[in-house]
Design a protein around this motif. Structure first.
Motif, PDB file in Angstrom:
ATOM      1  N   ILE A   1     102.233  73.781-126.657  1.00 37.24           N
ATOM      2  CA  ILE A   1     102.736  72.756-125.737  1.00 37.24           C
ATOM      3  C   ILE A   1     103.108  73.311-124.355  1.00 37.24           C
ATOM      4  CG2 ILE A   1     104.714  71.179-125.377  1.00 37.24           C
ATOM      5  CD1 ILE A   1     104.449  70.527-128.400  1.00 37.24           C
ATOM      6  N   VAL A   2     103.740  74.478-124.326  1.00 41.08           N
ATOM      7  CA  VAL A   2     104.202  75.006-123.023  1.00 41.08           C
ATOM      8  C   VAL A   2     103.081  75.011-121.963  1.00 41.08           C
ATOM      9  CG1 VAL A   2     105.056  77.079-121.853  1.00 41.08           C
ATOM     10  CG2 VAL A   2     106.200  76.245-123.897  1.00 41.08           C
ATOM     11  N   PRO A   3     101.867  75.483-122.282  1.00 45.18           N
ATOM     12  CA  PRO A   3     100.832  75.525-121.235  1.00 45.18           C
ATOM     13  C   PRO A   3     100.449  74.150-120.691  1.00 45.18           C
ATOM     14  CG  PRO A   3     100.184  76.841-123.144  1.00 45.18           C
ATOM     15  CD  PRO A   3     101.399  76.086-123.542  1.00 45.18           C
ATOM     16  N   SER A   4     100.713  73.084-121.477  1.00 50.48           N
ATOM     17  CA  SER A   4     100.308  71.748-121.004  1.00 50.48           C
ATOM     18  C   SER A   4     101.129  71.298-119.797  1.00 50.48           C
ATOM     19  CB  SER A   4     100.430  70.724-122.132  1.00 50.48           C
ATOM     20  OG  SER A   4     101.802  70.494-122.432  1.00 50.48           O
ATOM     21  N   LEU A   5     102.319  71.865-119.621  1.00 49.66           N
ATOM     22  CA  LEU A   5     103.153  71.479-118.470  1.00 49.66           C
ATOM     23  C   LEU A   5     102.931  72.457-117.311  1.00 49.66           C
ATOM     24  CD1 LEU A   5     105.487  70.654-121.106  1.00 49.66           C
ATOM     25  CD2 LEU A   5     105.950  69.307-119.069  1.00 49.66           C
ATOM     26  N   HIS A   6     101.661  72.790-117.048  1.00 51.11           N
ATOM     27  CA  HIS A   6     101.354  73.762-115.992  1.00 51.11           C
ATOM     28  C   HIS A   6     101.635  73.176-114.606  1.00 51.11           C
ATOM     29  CE1 HIS A   6      97.650  71.480-115.437  1.00 51.11           C
ATOM     30  NE2 HIS A   6      97.377  71.644-116.715  1.00 51.11           N
ATOM     31  N   GLN A   7     101.561  74.071-113.615  1.00 46.40           N
ATOM     32  CA  GLN A   7     101.979  73.680-112.263  1.00 46.40           C
ATOM     33  C   GLN A   7     101.183  72.498-111.704  1.00 46.40           C
ATOM     34  OE1 GLN A   7     102.415  77.203-109.978  1.00 46.40           O
ATOM     35  NE2 GLN A   7     103.331  76.130-108.253  1.00 46.40           N
ATOM     36  N   LYS A   8      99.872  72.531-111.961  1.00 46.24           N
ATOM     37  CA  LYS A   8      99.028  71.462-111.412  1.00 46.24           C
ATOM     38  C   LYS A   8      99.438  70.104-112.012  1.00 46.24           C
ATOM     39  CE  LYS A   8      94.139  70.425-110.934  1.00 46.24           C
ATOM     40  NZ  LYS A   8      92.860  70.709-111.563  1.00 46.24           N
ATOM     41  N   PHE A   9      99.750  70.123-113.308  1.00 49.82           N
ATOM     42  CA  PHE A   9     100.175  68.885-113.979  1.00 49.82           C
ATOM     43  C   PHE A   9     101.487  68.371-113.366  1.00 49.82           C
ATOM     44  CE2 PHE A   9     103.102  67.201-117.261  1.00 49.82           C
ATOM     45  CZ  PHE A   9     102.432  66.029-117.612  1.00 49.82           C
ATOM     46  N   VAL A  10     102.466  69.268-113.229  1.00 44.51           N
ATOM     47  CA  VAL A  10     103.776  68.836-112.715  1.00 44.51           C
ATOM     48  C   VAL A  10     103.628  68.321-111.282  1.00 44.51           C
ATOM     49  CG1 VAL A  10     106.130  69.574-112.213  1.00 44.51           C
ATOM     50  CG2 VAL A  10     105.034  70.360-114.294  1.00 44.51           C
ATOM     51  N   THR A  11     102.786  68.972-110.491  1.00 50.86           N
ATOM     52  CA  THR A  11     102.557  68.511-109.119  1.00 50.86           C
ATOM     53  C   THR A  11     101.937  67.119-109.127  1.00 50.86           C
ATOM     54  OG1 THR A  11     102.190  70.803-108.508  1.00 50.86           O
ATOM     55  CG2 THR A  11     101.476  69.163-106.923  1.00 50.86           C
ATOM     56  N   GLU A  12     100.953  66.921-110.017  1.00 49.67           N
ATOM     57  CA  GLU A  12     100.306  65.613-110.132  1.00 49.67           C
ATOM     58  C   GLU A  12     101.329  64.532-110.502  1.00 49.67           C
ATOM     59  OE1 GLU A  12      97.158  64.775-109.636  1.00 49.67           O
ATOM     60  OE2 GLU A  12      97.170  62.744-110.491  1.00 49.67           O
ATOM     61  N   MET A  13     102.298  64.920-111.321  1.00 53.91           N
ATOM     62  CA  MET A  13     103.290  63.954-111.802  1.00 53.91           C
ATOM     63  C   MET A  13     104.173  63.409-110.678  1.00 53.91           C
ATOM     64  SD  MET A  13     102.887  63.277-114.949  1.00 53.91           S
ATOM     65  CE  MET A  13     101.134  63.381-114.673  1.00 53.91           C
ATOM     66  N   ILE A  14     104.238  64.130-109.560  1.00 50.78           N
ATOM     67  CA  ILE A  14     105.086  63.667-108.454  1.00 50.78           C
ATOM     68  C   ILE A  14     104.627  62.283-107.972  1.00 50.78           C
ATOM     69  CG2 ILE A  14     105.662  64.159-106.017  1.00 50.78           C
ATOM     70  CD1 ILE A  14     106.014  67.077-106.966  1.00 50.78           C
TER      71      ILE A  14
END
Ligand code: HEM
Length: 499
Positions: free
Chosen positions: A126-139
């Motif tokens: 699970i940890v890798p799924s919350l990578h930087q690109k994902f979190v940035t997209e979530m903004i």
């Protein structure tokens, strides 16, 4: 994940003072290796915010003591070194204990309750799924959901009606987490549908189970005929069916897509965590996936809703902080939705969230059970002890913090590092620490920063005149007893946010 209430007593493992004394006379176990823990006799009333009396005991009896409640006892930790020892330095010697038992009905073997090998394998997935690109997209997602809330508040501001912000924050964060975790649009800010209702029934049940004096849900006939339990079971069936459907649809999509899986894999149409987990090709059962999704839904929903609730409560009490916050937000945010560059510039807003998490940590208590004998500082403890690490006490310790009870985002320099458990030596651990630290810390911080910034840019918030005093009660997180009623007014120069 839940703070303990009276219902825990029936399940607590180790014996109380009398039995500890008998063990000592017999010369067995932990009693031989050092001084006995300071003993405190306590009592708890159902519905109390139980971390409050624990704070008084802490001031009187110190950073580690045994609380005896009738025939049961548990160890209360408020000392930063021991708070580091249990979840970080000697984490293998502790399990989630009672927490896993209570949450099993809804989270199964999801990441929060899981222990041992299941936890290790799922954490690695699970940890890798919350990578930087994902979190940035979530903004972008945080911005859109917050904009929907702004539109709802526009109407209230126009009508001059007071609004109950706690439930609106709960809807905002439900919409966000549903989309982020499994690409499901609850759209709970717009209307109530069966899934929204089912999510709330399940969440309330988890909270009820953690505070109920008698575990009625375990009584064989009662659990089948009780209307409440029937409703819970129906809600679980509905959610499980929807999740199963989402999982199989997502599997099909992954099979059909050409995109190669890599470290920062993200499907633009469906950037969800579920999509990542399926695309990674890991061999995982649908039941385990469902448990993981459900766990993240709960973990990411109530916590952020509580952070926003208490942040706005604090802001309404501190006009100076609010003015400074609004000045920063006016300066940084343009007419569109916030971007990652904006979020990085919202330094004071971030400090407001850091400080809100200090005063109102969600959850206020971490729960563990010892799997073997251990030393807590100079005190020996035996196997099977139920332990509550009081984040509330650590965050308000008068020895560690100047004006510990004062809301002062200024205590964290703007150009300093983001405060965390490591640089604050475990006197501040809003996201836990060690191997079981929150996987959504960055996600949640950005979510709260974006929502707070967008709301205070558009509106002024005041406590509604004559509402009941805002008091706390213990659930999975800290709730208000009667909601957070606020008067919302448009600021004089409203920004234009394109829809
Ligand atoms: C664990 C706090 C948001 C997923 C934790 C823990 C804390 C915490 C204190 C450690 C629990 C323990 O050690 O017993 C928070 C706060 C949040 C937040 C304050 C919001 C402000 C989120 C979000 C997600 C998430 C958004 C998911 C996207 C998890 C998971 C764990 C966890 C899966 C368990 C990790 C493990 O045991 O390996 N959280 N959390 N949390 N959190 Fe969060």
């Amino acid at each position: 994940f839940t703070a303990p209430g009276t219902g825990w007593l029936a399940k607590l493992g180790p014996p109380g003072a009398l039995a500890v004394g008998l063990l000592k006379v017999a010369g067995v176990g932990a009693a031989r290796r050092g001084p006995e823990l300071p003993q405190v006799a306590g009592s708890l009333a159902a519905g109390d915010a139980i971390f409050l009396p624990l704070y008084d005991h802490f001031l009187k009896h110190g950073g580690v003591f045994r609380l005896n409640l009738g025939p049961k006892s548990f160890v209360i930790v408020s000392d930063p070194d021991i708070a580091k020892h249990i979840p970080r330095d000697n984490s293998k010697a502790y399990s989630k204990g009672i927490l896993a038992e209570i949450l099993e009905f809804v989270m199964g073997t999801g990441l929060i309750p899981a222990d041992g090998e299941v936890w290790r394998v799922r954490r690695r997935a699970i940890v890798p799924s919350l990578h930087q690109k994902f979190v940035t997209e979530m903004i972008g997602l945080f911005g859109k959901a917050s904009d929907r809330l702004c539109q709802k508040l526009d109407k209230a501001a126009l009508d001059g009606a007071d609004v109950e912000m706690e439930s609106l924050f709960s809807r905002l964060t439900l919409d966000v987490i549903g989309k982020a975790v499994f690409n499901y649009d609850f759209d709970s800010l717009s209307y109530d549908n069966g899934m929204v209702e089912a999510a709330y029934v399940t969440l309330r049940e988890a909270e009820m189970r953690s505070t109920a004096p008698i575990p009625t849900w375990k009584i064989p006939i009662w659990k089948d005929i009780s209307p409440r339990q029937r409703k819970v079971n129906e809600a679980l069936v509905l959610i499980n069916n929807v999740l199963d459907e989402l999982i199989s649809t997502c599997k099909r999509m992954v099979d059909e897509e050409d995109l190669q899986f890599h470290e920062e894999y993200m499907n633009e149409q469906d950037p969800s965590i579920l999509r990542f987990l399926l695309a990674s090709g890991e061999d995982v059962s649908s039941k385990q996936l469902r448990d993981d999704l459900m766990t993240m839904l709960i973990a990411g929903h109530e916590t952020s809703a509580a952070v926003l609730t208490w942040t706005f409560y604090l802001l309404s009490k501190c006009p100076k902080v609010m003015s400074k916050l609004q000045a920063e937000v006016d300066d940084v945010l343009g007419d569109g939705l916030p971007t990652i560059e904006d979020v990085k510039k919202l330094k004071y807003t971030t400090r407001v969230i850091n400080e809100s998490l200090r005063l109102y940590p969600q959850p206020p208590v971490l729960i563990r059970r010892s799997l073997e004998d251990d030393m807590l500082g100079e005190y020996p403890i035996g196997r099977g002890e139920d332990i509550f690490i009081s984040i509330w006490n650590l965050h308000r310790c008068p020895k560690h913090w100047d004006d510990a009870d004062v809301f002062s985002p200024e205590r964290w320099p703007l150009d300093g590092p983001n405060p965390n458990e490591t640089n604050q030596k475990f006197s501040y651990l809003p996201f836990g620490g060690g191997p079981r630290k929150c996987v959504g810390d960055m996600f949640a911080t950005f979510e709260n920063v974006v929502a707070t910034a967008m709301l205070v840019k558009r509106f002024d918030f005041q406590m509604a005149p004559g509402p009941p005093l805002v008091e706390m009660t213990t659930g999975a997180t800290i709730h208000t007893t009667k909601g957070l009623n606020m008067t919302v007014s448009r600021r004089t120069k409203p920004p234009v946010i394109p829809i």
